[in-house]
Design an enzyme around this catalytic site. Structure first.
Site: not given
Ligand code: UFG
Length: 344
Positions: A204, A300-301, A60, A153, A35, A157, A82, A128, A126
């Site tokens: 997002l 990092g995106d 845990d 993170y 939790l 994975k 998970f 990722t 992922s």
């Molecule tokens: N984004 C925005 N504004 C926000 C949030 C997100 O523009 O406020 C954009 C991000 O730049 C990205 C897209 O929305 O282009 C998706 O972003 P997320 O944070 O929802 O997801 P990510 O693809 O960055 O990351 C997700 C998971 C990670 C995982 C990754 C790959 O959060 O845990 O996918 O599996 F590692």
């Protein structure tokens, strides 16, 4: 006789949806969760949807003795693992917490599986692990080269995939299916379970729904100068209920006698959508206007990634088929339910 599946992290976002699908497919489920990022009340939501309350173990998994003691009390046929910490930013600040949680729990489970005659484990990985694929590798297949993770993170994975591979190659009497998810979104159509981010969301969709609700003032789209048709990043957004169903298909397969000891599947839609498309589709599907603006890129995106999911479609006999509009409406219905219940 019904088979019993241990779902670690079963009160979490993907874990709870998978528990529902497993129960509906005729499995018994035991949830193990500490939790740390979910609430016990989720069990009530699962019970309302399925009519069945899964067994719940507050545990845990880094505690091997406690995990062993739990496994002695059930006859578990398979595990879906998970349970893990999953916030990219937090993992940069607390790397050891991530390595301890995410790696120790897997190692404990793998060591305990033969002891308890548990034959199969599905592991949550992922996309990722692929990093930013080269343009010629899009959509990305399971054979695409891996890239160095950009966060602890992501690295957990990659390391966990390696650990499973090494263990199975050593001749361990277990089988595994590794599922590499793209971006899971949405909520159960009943709005009885969904995603409950802790604090200000990073992802997002919760950001979109909380902005639409007026909890957050404005959504910032991170960057509109990427090399994509509308300049915003592209992802493969997979509906969490479709993703949950992929786990049922994978569990059924891993427990069969004649399948390979280790298999990998991409779990996505096979389609890429830009951030802007998501925002516009949300507005159209829900009729709610979003207050959003464009801001600088997020460090990092990844610019663009979407999956080739043909392998899962053909071998698992599974396909993500929920239209994006319906998925975004499910996320919005969940946000409305949180408001109705006074959660936020
Ligand atoms: N984004 C925005 N504004 C926000 C949030 C997100 O523009 O406020 C954009 C991000 O730049 C990205 C897209 O929305 O282009 C998706 O972003 P997320 O944070 O929802 O997801 P990510 O693809 O960055 O990351 C997700 C998971 C990670 C995982 C990754 C790959 O959060 O845990 O996918 O599996 F590692």
């Amino acid at each position: 006789m019904k088979q019993t599946i241990l779902v670690t992290g079963g009160t979490g976002f993907i874990g709870s949806h998978t528990t529902v699908e497993l129960i509906q497919a005729g499995y018994n489920v035991v949830i193990a969760d500490n939790l740390s990022n979910s609430k016990r009340e989720v069990i009530g939501g699962i019970k309302k949807i399925t009519g069945i309350e899964p067994a719940f173990e507050f545990i845990d998994l880094c505690n091997k003795e406690a995990t062993r003691e739990m496994l002695q009390r059930y006859r578990i046929d398979g595990i879906i693992h998970f349970a893990a910490s999953k916030a990219v930013g937090e993992s940069v600040e607390k790397p050891l917490m991530y390595y301890r949680n995410n790696i120790t729990s897997l190692v404990n489970l793998l060591e305990l599986m033969p002891e308890h005659n548990i034959k199969g484990v599905i592991f949550s990985s992922s996309c990722t692990v692929y990093g930013q694929p080269r343009p010629e590798n899009l959509p990305v297949t399971e054979d695409a080269p891996h890239q160095k993770a950009t966060s602890p993170y992501g690295n957990t994975k990659e390391i966990n995939e390696q650990i499973i591979q090494d263990y199975i190659h050593s001749g361990a009497p277990i089988k595994s299916i590794v599922l590499r998810y793209f971006n899971p979104i949405g909520a159960h159509p009943s709005a009885l379970i969904g995603e409950l981010p802790n604090g200000k969301p990073n992802n997002l969709i919760p950001y979109v729904t909380q902005t639409a609700m007026g909890i957050l003032e404005q959504l910032t789209i991170f960057g509109n100068d990427y090399d994509t048709p509308d300049g915003t990043c592209i992802r493969d957004y997979i509906y969490v209920v479709d993703l949950a169903k992929a786990h049922v298909a994978a569990m059924t397969r891993v427990l069969k006698k004649d399948t390979a000891a280790l298999e990998y599947f991409n779990i996505g839609t096979g389609r890429g959508n830009s951030t802007r498309e998501i925002v516009e589709t949300f507005e159209k599907a829900t009729g709610v206007k979003l207050n959003y603006t464009y801001g600088p890129r997020r460090a990092g995106d990844i610019e663009k990634i979407w999956g080739d999911c043909t392998k899962a479609n053909t071998i698992l006999g599974w396909k993500a088929d929920t239209p994006l509009e319906d998925v975004l409406v499910s996320a919005w219905k969940w946000q409305l339910k949180l408001r109705e219940d006074g959660v936020m």
